[in-house]
Design an enzyme around this catalytic site. Structure first.
Site, PDB file in Angstrom:
ATOM      1  N   ASN A   9       0.870  -1.178   0.000  1.00  0.00           N
ATOM      2  CA  ASN A   9       0.000   0.000   0.000  1.00  0.00           C
ATOM      3  C   ASN A   9       0.908   1.229   0.000  1.00  0.00           C
ATOM      4  OD1 ASN A   9      -1.819   2.042   0.439  1.00  0.00           O
ATOM      5  ND2 ASN A   9      -2.276   1.486   2.555  1.00  0.00           N
ATOM      6  N   LYS A  11       0.173   4.306  -0.345  1.00  0.00           N
ATOM      7  CA  LYS A  11      -0.427   5.527   0.221  1.00  0.00           C
ATOM      8  C   LYS A  11      -0.101   6.727  -0.672  1.00  0.00           C
ATOM      9  CE  LYS A  11       0.196   3.496   4.743  1.00  0.00           C
ATOM     10  NZ  LYS A  11      -0.015   3.659   6.147  1.00  0.00           N
ATOM     11  N   HIS A  95      -9.732   1.370   4.426  1.00  0.00           N
ATOM     12  CA  HIS A  95      -8.473   1.512   5.173  1.00  0.00           C
ATOM     13  C   HIS A  95      -8.714   2.442   6.365  1.00  0.00           C
ATOM     14  CE1 HIS A  95      -4.360   2.601   6.182  1.00  0.00           C
ATOM     15  NE2 HIS A  95      -3.979   1.509   5.530  1.00  0.00           N
ATOM     16  N   GLU A  97      -7.085   4.777   7.531  1.00  0.00           N
ATOM     17  CA  GLU A  97      -6.832   6.207   7.245  1.00  0.00           C
ATOM     18  C   GLU A  97      -8.038   6.832   6.547  1.00  0.00           C
ATOM     19  OE1 GLU A  97      -3.010   5.635   5.371  1.00  0.00           O
ATOM     20  OE2 GLU A  97      -2.171   5.092   7.327  1.00  0.00           O
ATOM     21  N   GLU A 167      -6.045  -4.937  10.201  1.00  0.00           N
ATOM     22  CA  GLU A 167      -5.021  -3.926  10.442  1.00  0.00           C
ATOM     23  C   GLU A 167      -5.340  -3.169  11.735  1.00  0.00           C
ATOM     24  OE1 GLU A 167      -2.805  -2.800   6.605  1.00  0.00           O
ATOM     25  OE2 GLU A 167      -4.458  -1.410   6.855  1.00  0.00           O
ATOM     26  N   GLY A 173       1.996   2.002  10.790  1.00  0.00           N
ATOM     27  CA  GLY A 173       2.999   3.063  10.700  1.00  0.00           C
ATOM     28  C   GLY A 173       3.663   3.407  12.027  1.00  0.00           C
ATOM     29  N   SER A 212       2.881  -2.409  10.434  1.00  0.00           N
ATOM     30  CA  SER A 212       4.306  -2.493  10.756  1.00  0.00           C
ATOM     31  C   SER A 212       4.926  -3.851  10.436  1.00  0.00           C
ATOM     32  CB  SER A 212       4.547  -2.097  12.218  1.00  0.00           C
ATOM     33  OG  SER A 212       4.169  -0.742  12.409  1.00  0.00           O
TER      34      SER A 212
HETATM   35  C1  PEP Z   1      -1.038   0.177   5.910  1.00  0.00           C
HETATM   36  O1  PEP Z   1      -1.138   1.381   5.865  1.00  0.00           O
HETATM   37  O2  PEP Z   1      -1.870  -0.528   5.329  1.00  0.00           O
HETATM   38  C2  PEP Z   1       0.061  -0.394   6.666  1.00  0.00           C
HETATM   39  C3  PEP Z   1      -0.009  -1.638   7.027  1.00  0.00           C
HETATM   40  O3  PEP Z   1       1.121   0.454   6.962  1.00  0.00           O
HETATM   41  P1  PEP Z   1       2.514   0.052   7.678  1.00  0.00           P
HETATM   42  O4  PEP Z   1       2.966  -1.261   7.086  1.00  0.00           O
HETATM   43  O5  PEP Z   1       3.446   1.175   7.340  1.00  0.00           O
HETATM   44  O6  PEP Z   1       2.232  -0.066   9.127  1.00  0.00           O
END
Ligand code: PEP
Length: 250
Positions: A9, A11, A95, A97, A167, A173, A212
């Protein structure tokens, strides 16, 4: 058998040049005998460029959202049909976000999900609790509230072509991934909810973990019984880390 899946992803990142460079490094390092599927979900404006560069490479691509309508006066939206025209296989939907920063509700998420399914675009439906919700022991409730409207309105059959990504918001993040046990517990719960509607769809459904994931923790996470791969943010912007994560899947 569920074929493992690793999805990047990206972003809000990239330029034309960095996109070209990153993809050629990933494609050059992809092993032909890898057991998993891999894809990148890129910003809308790069989809056309990505479609040209990735055609016949084995690396798939997708979007980070999809409109809840098929056409009309919906300024700023991109329809599932448009994304299909540019070869997208996947669309990330719901997501955290989008839910938390842009206020996308469960109901809007279902409409987006339905558009993807109707147009043969495979939705990656994201669910997950905040830290506050986890600390209140509310994780399962939150997951159920996010999944139930999709089950009720879109129907369990729509999960034949869908993927779910668990998630936890507190892990995205932050560098603080869920432990293998925490993730497995929620993945098993998600599969149990789906199995309540249809056992065979639940058994074949791919449930990805996101939050992460790194080259260092991927092998342990992906070895859990109900974790079928990952949705990778930060680490997908580096070819070597992303390739190591793809290759962690057995
Ligand atoms: C994401 O935004 O879907 C995600 C998993 O981000 P990160 O791997 O940076 O935590």
């Amino acid at each position: 058998m569920r074929r493992p899946l690793v999805v990047g992803n990206w972003k809000l990142n990239g330029t034309r040049a960095s996109t070209r460079r990153l993809l050629s490094e990933i494609v050059a390092g992809l092993k032909s005998d890898v057991t998993s599927e891999a894809a990148v979900c890129v910003p809308f404006v790069f989809i056309s460029q990505v479609a040209e560069q990735l055609a016949d490479t084995g690396l798939l691509w997708g979007s980070q959202n999809v409109a809840d309508q098929d056409h009309g006066a919906f300024t700023g939206e991109i329809s599932a049909l448009m994304l299909k025209e540019f070869g997208c296989r996947f669309a990330i939907i719901g997501h955290s976000e989008r839910r938390h920063i842009y206020g996308e509700s469960n109901v809007l998420v279902v409409e987006r999900f339905k558009q993807a399914i109707t147009n043969d675009l495979h939705p990656i439906l994201c669910v997950g609790e905040t830290l506050e919700e986890r600390e209140k022991d509310d994780t399962f409730n939150v997951i159920e509230k996010q999944l139930s409207p999709v089950m009720e309105i879109a129907g369990v059959e729509s999960f034949v072509n869908a993927v779910i990504a668990y998630e936890p918001v507190w892990a995205i993040g932050t560098g603080r991934a869920a432990s293998t046990e925490q993730a497995q517990q929620v993945h098993a719960y998600i599969r149990k909810i789906i199995a309540g509607f249809n056992k065979s769809i639940a058994e074949n459904l791919r449930i990805l973990y996101g939050g992460s994931v790194t080259a260092e923790n991927a092998t342990a996470l992906f070895s859990m019984a109900d974790i079928d791969g990952g949705l990778i943010g930060g680490a997908s912007l580096n070819a070597q880390s992303f390739l190591e994560i793809i290759n962690s899947v057995k």
